[in-house]
Write a protein that holds these residues in place. Structure first.
Motif, PDB file in Angstrom:
ATOM      1  N   ASP A  56     -25.624 -32.436   1.565  1.00 17.56           N
ATOM      2  CA  ASP A  56     -25.714 -33.861   1.866  1.00 17.56           C
ATOM      3  C   ASP A  56     -27.115 -34.188   2.360  1.00 17.56           C
ATOM      4  N   ASP A  72     -27.417 -34.807   6.163  1.00 18.59           N
ATOM      5  CA  ASP A  72     -27.204 -33.831   7.234  1.00 18.59           C
ATOM      6  C   ASP A  72     -28.226 -32.697   7.191  1.00 18.59           C
ATOM      7  N   ARG A  87     -28.662 -30.181   5.223  1.00 26.17           N
ATOM      8  CA  ARG A  87     -28.277 -28.852   4.758  1.00 26.17           C
ATOM      9  C   ARG A  87     -28.737 -28.627   3.330  1.00 26.17           C
ATOM     10  N   SER A 115     -11.073 -27.771   6.463  1.00 25.60           N
ATOM     11  CA  SER A 115     -12.241 -27.485   7.285  1.00 25.60           C
ATOM     12  C   SER A 115     -11.971 -26.248   8.120  1.00 25.60           C
ATOM     13  N   PRO A 155     -16.580 -28.990   4.375  1.00 26.01           N
ATOM     14  CA  PRO A 155     -17.793 -29.707   4.766  1.00 26.01           C
ATOM     15  C   PRO A 155     -19.068 -28.955   4.407  1.00 26.01           C
ATOM     16  N   GLU A 156     -18.977 -27.622   4.271  1.00 24.86           N
ATOM     17  CA  GLU A 156     -20.151 -26.833   3.916  1.00 24.86           C
ATOM     18  C   GLU A 156     -20.425 -26.855   2.416  1.00 24.86           C
ATOM     19  N   SER A 184     -20.441 -31.297   1.370  1.00 21.82           N
ATOM     20  CA  SER A 184     -20.654 -31.990   2.635  1.00 21.82           C
ATOM     21  C   SER A 184     -20.675 -33.509   2.499  1.00 21.82           C
TER      22      SER A 184
END
Length: 329
Positions: free
Chosen positions: A39, A42, A44, A134, A154-155, A158
């Motif tokens: 994302d 965020d 990442r 999650s 989420p990883e 995301s």
């Protein structure tokens, strides 16, 4: 090189890209794994997901979401739009929900929580389902990777999750299905084995039925005016985030074997394993009546059929179905 913005148009482009990539992964049977960009909001980097395949031809994928059911996670969001809601016991005698979506996709679903080993057997009845969750124990992750499903965390995806305001973590993580799928899979993807139609003869008038776990309680109260079973959780009405009431058309109390698994939580509590393959007794609530029934699921890739005491197929009322797994006496 094109740059990625952070405004609404950029987020829309990312949502479209994620949905397109997921569609390509499903169409390819996930044989080569899928790389999904992180994302941009965020910070990442890329994440990679390489689940196994079942060897069957890919069909439309249902969306299954693991949902928190602790007191701090209520009211729930998007559960009222699920076609099927499964209830299972977890550590400490508490409960979690598995909401399955095939005909409708809500704007948000949650709060989203962690997966369990028994989820993998339960979901084998669907063709390569999408499982949104999650967190999972490190020892469980290889089993999830080998399962014939697409794991959405989420990883790994995301951009499809958001944190809600007004409640603390971990009870504030929500999935945005519209950023994951362009449209619902359709009723044909619900390979549960359930059959819908007119109620069988017989049955016993039932006003209310309660199912108890060691540290959780579910009560279903018939509302003739609504033509639905009103859900209460731990003695309080089960509300939706917009103030409505969770109210399935059919409730199945399915008596199963609940045994210790080889996994534990961080406090040392054993994770129960709910066996959903096999056969046993069940109680089906529909239309203000309770029907004694038997359930049968020969293998993990099969749906579950329900029959009356006379051996006829048990019909469910049209609408949402809740399946509550209760420990067989």
């Amino acid at each position: 090189m094109a740059t990625v913005g952070t405004g609404r148009r950029a987020r829309t482009r990312r949502g479209t890209a994620v949905r397109s990539l997921l569609a390509l992964c499903l169409a390819a049977g996930l044989a080569a794994g899928c790389t999904v960009p992180g994302d941009p909001d965020d910070g990442r980097g890329p994440s990679q997901r390489s689940p196994g395949t079942s060897g069957r031809e890919p069909g439309p994928a249902v969306l299954a979401v693991k949902i928190d059911n602790a007191r701090g996670a209520r009211p729930h969001t998007g559960v009222e739009d699920a076609d099927v809601v499964y209830v299972e016991q977890v550590e400490g005698g508490l409960s979690r929900l598995m909401a399955v979506y095939a005909t409708r996709l809500p704007d948000r679903v949650g709060p989203v929580r962690s997966a369990r080993e028994a989820d993998l057997e339960l979901l084998r009845q669907f063709d390569r389902p999408v499982l949104a969750y999650s967190g999972a124990q490190s020892k469980l992750k290889p089993l999830i990777e080998a399962a014939p499903l697409t794991a959405v965390t989420p990883e790994s995806f995301s951009g499809v999750y958001t944190r809600g305001a007004g409640r603390p973590a971990p009870h504030n993580l929500y999935l945005r299905p519209g950023r994951l799928m362009d449209r619902p899979a359709g009723a044909e993807a619900l390979t549960t084995g359930f059959r819908f139609g007119r109620a069988p003869s017989g049955g016993t008038p039932e006003v209310s039925r309660t199912v108890r776990y060691p540290a959780a309680r579910f009560t279903f109260t018939w509302s003739a005016g609504d033509g639905r079973w009103l859900v209460s959780l731990d003695g309080s009405p089960a509300l939706t985030s917009d103030g409505g009431r969770l109210a399935p058309a059919t409730v199945v109390v399915q008596y199963v074997t609940v045994r210790p698994s080889k996994f534990q939580d961080f406090l040392g509590n054993n994770t129960p394993y709910t066996e959903t393959v096999g056969s046993g007794e069940a109680l089906v609530l529909r239309g203000g009546k309770a029907y004694e029934a038997r359930w049968n699921r020969p293998g993990a890739e099969d749906g579950t059929t329900f029959t009356t005491e006379e051996g006829e197929r048990m019909n469910f009322a049209r609408g949402q179905v809740w399946v509550v797994y209760a420990k067989a006496p």
